[in-house]
Design a protein around this motif. Structure first.
Motif, PDB file in Angstrom:
ATOM      1  N   ASP A 164      10.694  45.067  22.076  1.00 54.63           N
ATOM      2  CA  ASP A 164      11.046  44.874  23.486  1.00 54.63           C
ATOM      3  C   ASP A 164      11.121  43.393  23.843  1.00 54.63           C
ATOM      4  O   ASP A 164      10.913  43.004  24.984  1.00 54.63           O
ATOM      5  CB  ASP A 164      10.012  45.570  24.381  1.00 54.63           C
ATOM      6  N   LYS A 214      13.696  40.601  23.107  1.00 57.78           N
ATOM      7  CA  LYS A 214      14.952  40.018  22.670  1.00 57.78           C
ATOM      8  C   LYS A 214      14.888  38.500  22.750  1.00 57.78           C
ATOM      9  O   LYS A 214      14.392  37.967  23.744  1.00 57.78           O
ATOM     10  CB  LYS A 214      16.086  40.541  23.555  1.00 57.78           C
ATOM     11  N   PRO A 215      15.357  37.765  21.720  1.00 58.93           N
ATOM     12  CA  PRO A 215      16.009  38.212  20.495  1.00 58.93           C
ATOM     13  C   PRO A 215      15.071  38.267  19.284  1.00 58.93           C
ATOM     14  O   PRO A 215      15.526  38.294  18.157  1.00 58.93           O
ATOM     15  CB  PRO A 215      17.056  37.113  20.285  1.00 58.93           C
ATOM     16  N   TYR A 263      14.027  43.719  19.030  1.00 58.41           N
ATOM     17  CA  TYR A 263      14.449  44.661  20.073  1.00 58.41           C
ATOM     18  C   TYR A 263      15.332  45.727  19.442  1.00 58.41           C
ATOM     19  O   TYR A 263      15.757  45.595  18.287  1.00 58.41           O
ATOM     20  CB  TYR A 263      15.199  43.939  21.198  1.00 58.41           C
ATOM     21  N   ASP A 314      18.735  47.824  19.001  1.00 58.15           N
ATOM     22  CA  ASP A 314      20.170  47.737  19.244  1.00 58.15           C
ATOM     23  C   ASP A 314      20.665  49.079  19.785  1.00 58.15           C
ATOM     24  O   ASP A 314      19.875  50.027  19.925  1.00 58.15           O
ATOM     25  CB  ASP A 314      20.910  47.304  17.975  1.00 58.15           C
ATOM     26  N   GLY A 323      16.602  41.553  15.201  1.00 59.93           N
ATOM     27  CA  GLY A 323      16.193  40.296  15.799  1.00 59.93           C
ATOM     28  C   GLY A 323      15.679  39.311  14.767  1.00 59.93           C
ATOM     29  O   GLY A 323      15.729  39.546  13.549  1.00 59.93           O
ATOM     30  N   GLY A 348      16.037  34.907  25.934  1.00 59.06           N
ATOM     31  CA  GLY A 348      16.657  36.163  25.525  1.00 59.06           C
ATOM     32  C   GLY A 348      17.254  36.909  26.707  1.00 59.06           C
ATOM     33  O   GLY A 348      18.336  37.501  26.594  1.00 59.06           O
ATOM     34  N   GLU A 385      21.765  38.225  28.448  1.00 59.80           N
ATOM     35  CA  GLU A 385      22.237  39.478  29.017  1.00 59.80           C
ATOM     36  C   GLU A 385      23.025  39.225  30.299  1.00 59.80           C
ATOM     37  O   GLU A 385      22.648  38.370  31.115  1.00 59.80           O
ATOM     38  CB  GLU A 385      21.055  40.405  29.316  1.00 59.80           C
ATOM     39  N   TRP A 433      20.849  34.139  16.577  1.00 55.32           N
ATOM     40  CA  TRP A 433      20.531  35.079  17.648  1.00 55.32           C
ATOM     41  C   TRP A 433      20.694  34.478  19.043  1.00 55.32           C
ATOM     42  O   TRP A 433      20.274  35.069  20.032  1.00 55.32           O
ATOM     43  CB  TRP A 433      19.125  35.642  17.453  1.00 55.32           C
TER      44      TRP A 433
END
Length: 270
Positions: free
Chosen positions: A43, A45-46, A49, A51, A58, A194, A198, A252
């Motif tokens: 949980d 990222k990166p 986590y 996909d 990661g 991370g 998003e 990443w």
């Protein structure tokens, strides 16, 4: 009754001896099993986590895969949380931890730390761009969302005069920040980087402040597991020599940390 008592004492002693023997023969046991079992986050990222297919991916799963490759065995990843990762290691459910775990004195008493430390993070705060905050001092007396139990909450409150509003986990404080309950979210800088990968966050939020309170991370094995400890120490040094972690950060989508760059510089000619 005496015979039963002797049997119980003998059985307990045997279990302890077997546990020590298993720890001492860590690498051999892994090779015989044919699988390396590594605890990682799912949980974060990166660094670790899931996909879209549900697989854990990661930076740290990549590090675990490299260790398995060096051992010539398959890799099994086990999702761990801050609340259970050390317990999983002590119970033998996993062979080692690569799970964003900060190096703290109390942890060194119960697990074997791998030196040199493989990573170092900072503490930072995710802030809505509309807030136009340019310095930590500007956060004085302002509510800041945070994760309950984070070791740096009190330090940041004391140093910068912020009002810590703590929630369990990382999703609740992020939601509270979105709802306007606080000016930003105080957490590990790498996790916040991370989030900015998003679409949900990168348009309206940023990290305008310089990270504070450097927090080295550690890989850990069970106490007494000297063979696996030695292999991981050699592996970590090689990662630093070839710049493996620096390349993983780039792969990443996060900027290499000062620590990763400096350790690569230190080891590359050795």
């Amino acid at each position: 009754m005496k015979n039963l008592l002797r049997l119980m004492i003998y059985s307990a002693a045997t279990l302890v001896m077997l546990g020590d023997a298993h720890a001492a023969d860590g690498v051999d046991a892994i090779k015989q099993r044919g699988t390396l079992i590594v605890g990682v986050k799912a949980d974060y990222k990166p660094f670790g986590y899931r996909d879209p297919t549900g697989n854990i991916v990661g930076i740290e799963p990549d590090l675990a895969a490299d260790v398995a490759k060096r051992l010539g065995v398959k890799l099994e990843l086990v999702s761990v949380a801050a609340s259970n990762r050390i317990e999983f290691l002590q119970q033998g459910k996993i062979d080692l931890l690569i799970a964003t775990m900060s190096d703290r004195p109390e942890r060194r008493k119960v697990v074997q730390v791998i030196e040199p430390l493989y990573y170092s993070d900072y503490v930072n705060i995710l802030i809505n761009k509309k807030a136009v905050i340019k310095d930590w001092a500007e956060l004085k007396d302002k509510p800041v969302c945070a994760t309950s139990g984070a070791w740096y909450n009190k330090d940041v409150a004391r140093s910068y005069g912020v009002e810590i509003v703590a929630f369990d986990g990382s999703e609740k404080p992020l939601f509270a920040m979105k709802q306007g309950n606080c000016i930003g979210y105080l957490y590990d800088q790498t996790f916040l980087q991370g989030k900015l990968l998003e679409d949900e966050w990168k348009a309206d939020y940023g990290l305008p402040l310089k990270g504070v309170l450097p927090a080295p991370w550690m890989i850990a094995v069970a106490l007494g597991n000297t063979s696996l400890q030695k292999l991981l120490e050699d592996t970590t040094k090689d990662w630093m020599k070839i710049g493996f972690i620096v390349e993983e950060e780039k792969k990443w989508g996060i900027a290499p940390t000062e620590y990763s760059l400096s350790m690569h510089e230190q080891y590359k000619d050795k």
